[in-house]
Design a protein around this motif. Structure first.
Motif, short mmCIF file in Angstrom:
data_model
loop_
_atom_site.label_atom_id
_atom_site.label_comp_id
_atom_site.label_asym_id
_atom_site.label_seq_id
_atom_site.Cartn_x
_atom_site.Cartn_y
_atom_site.Cartn_z
N LEU A 86 46.51 -12.05 15.79
CA LEU A 86 47.58 -12.91 15.27
C LEU A 86 47.76 -12.71 13.76
N LYS A 87 46.64 -12.46 13.08
CA LYS A 87 46.72 -12.22 11.63
C LYS A 87 47.51 -10.93 11.37
N ALA A 88 47.21 -9.91 12.17
CA ALA A 88 47.94 -8.64 12.03
C ALA A 88 49.42 -8.84 12.34
N GLN A 89 49.71 -9.65 13.37
CA GLN A 89 51.11 -9.93 13.71
C GLN A 89 51.82 -10.61 12.53
N ASN A 90 51.14 -11.57 11.91
CA ASN A 90 51.73 -12.27 10.75
C ASN A 90 52.04 -11.30 9.63
N GLN A 91 51.12 -10.35 9.42
CA GLN A 91 51.33 -9.39 8.32
C GLN A 91 52.55 -8.51 8.57
N LEU A 92 52.81 -8.19 9.84
CA LEU A 92 53.89 -7.24 10.15
C LEU A 92 55.19 -7.93 10.57
#
Ligand code: CDM
Ligand code: ATP
Length: 290
Positions: free
Chosen positions: A257-263
């Motif tokens: 989810l953190k990676a999704q937020n970043q992208l």
């Protein structure tokens, strides 16, 4: 796609996505199809299909797809195939809540076909076993049999020779480049690598592998290349199937989810857990032993 869904359907079932964790093309057959080796694993991310039996024999898909005429929709084709095979006098009303991107390499059309075959086999009481439904499904697409069987698999042949395996279940970030990649065109590309060495079954879970279609798609579709560059700068990234979707693996949901937020501002993406026992089969209460 118009999307008025029934609230009182007899059977409501998911049609989950798949990932190809790797995809090696090992040769081309005389009929133009390609021999491949791949791992299929399911995602807990799915379309939702709604079924009612009809007594008049008519098969009616109520949801309108903008780009796919009803007669060529894999849902209608699957229903007609089972009806012709079993000679049942029954028909069906069918609706779909479509979430999976089309032409994304996550198998939406094939999964819709498999869910339709399993659903109508149950509603019509036509009693075909999995292997019969898988061979019917293969007439609709190379990926349909694995969705019928509902177990993660190492696949060979054109994708229909399945050995069930248990790759690690992880969390995935899946990016959806805004393009529909045509599978047949990828396989026709003169630059496609078609001679990857075959691997032995016992090594399947030991290798990382690669996707032979990826270089062709990145080369031909700048939108996919752009998404791949953004994602792979941050995380190891691979394409699934013949694209366009790209995936990165994570140990926990929080990391994904953190990676999704970043992208999120640059790429449309979703987070889902991978699973070796398909959500469809879990919903139907089919215990695969997985
Ligand atoms: C590459 C994969 O995405 C891996 O999961 C699938 O095997 C493709 O499966 P699919 O979308 O169900 O594809 P199909 O509808 O069977 O085939 C579409 C077209 O792709 C080409 N095709 C497909 C599968 C395969 N093993 N070799 C091929 O050459 C054929 O030209 C075929 O006409
Ligand atoms: N019910 C359906 N859902 C999605 N696509 C369908 C359906 N019926 C027919 N199609 C056609 O099939 C094409 C491929 O769709 P699909 O979503 O299965 O692609 P894909 O994810 O690339 O599949 P694969 O990984 O199996 O190659 C679509 O572009 C569309 O023209």
């Amino acid at each position: 796609m118009s999307n008025k869904l029934p609230t009182d359907a007899e059977l409501v079932l998911p049609a989950p996505a798949k990932l190809n964790l790797f995809l090696h093309i090992t040769g081309r057959r005389a009929d133009g199809y390609h021999n491949l080796q791949t791992i299929f694993q399911f995602l807990d991310y799915a379309d939702e299909l709604f079924f009612n039996t009809r007594n008049d024999g008519i098969i009616k898909l109520h949801t309108h797809f903008i780009d796919v005429p009803h007669d060529s929709n894999l849902i209608t084709r699957a229903a007609n195939l089972l009806k012709a095979q079993t000679k049942t006098p029954l028909g069906a009303d069918i609706w779909i809540n479509k979430k999976l991107p089309m032409g994304g390499g996550i198998g939406g059309g094939s999964s819709n076909a498999a869910t339709t075959l399993l659903a109508l086999n149950r509603l019509w009481n036509t009693r075909c076993d999995f292997s019969k439904l898988a061979s019917l499904g293969l007439q609709l697409g190379a990926d349909v049999p694995v969705f019928i069987q509902g177990k993660a698999a190492f696949a060979e042949g054109i994708g229909e020779q399945l050995t069930f395996i248990k790759p690690p279940e992880q969390w995935y970030l899946v990016a959806i480049p805004e393009i529909n990649v045509n599978t047949a065109n990828v396989f026709k590309d003169p630059n496609l690598t078609r001679n990857t060495s075959s691997i032995n079954q016992q090594d399947v879970l030991l290798i990382d592998g690669h996707n032979d279609c990826q270089a062709v798609v990145l080369n031909n579709y700048p939108v996919v290349k752009h998404a791949f560059t953004l994602m792979s700068e941050q995380y190891p990234t691979r394409m699934t199937g013949t694209g366009a979707c790209l995936f990165s693996a994570f140990t926990t949901q929080e990391q994904a989810l953190k990676a999704q937020n970043q992208l999120a501002t640059q790429l449309s993406c979703f987070v889902a857990q991978s699973t070796n026992h398909s959500l469809l089969h879990r919903t139907l209460g089919i215990n695969s032993g997985f």
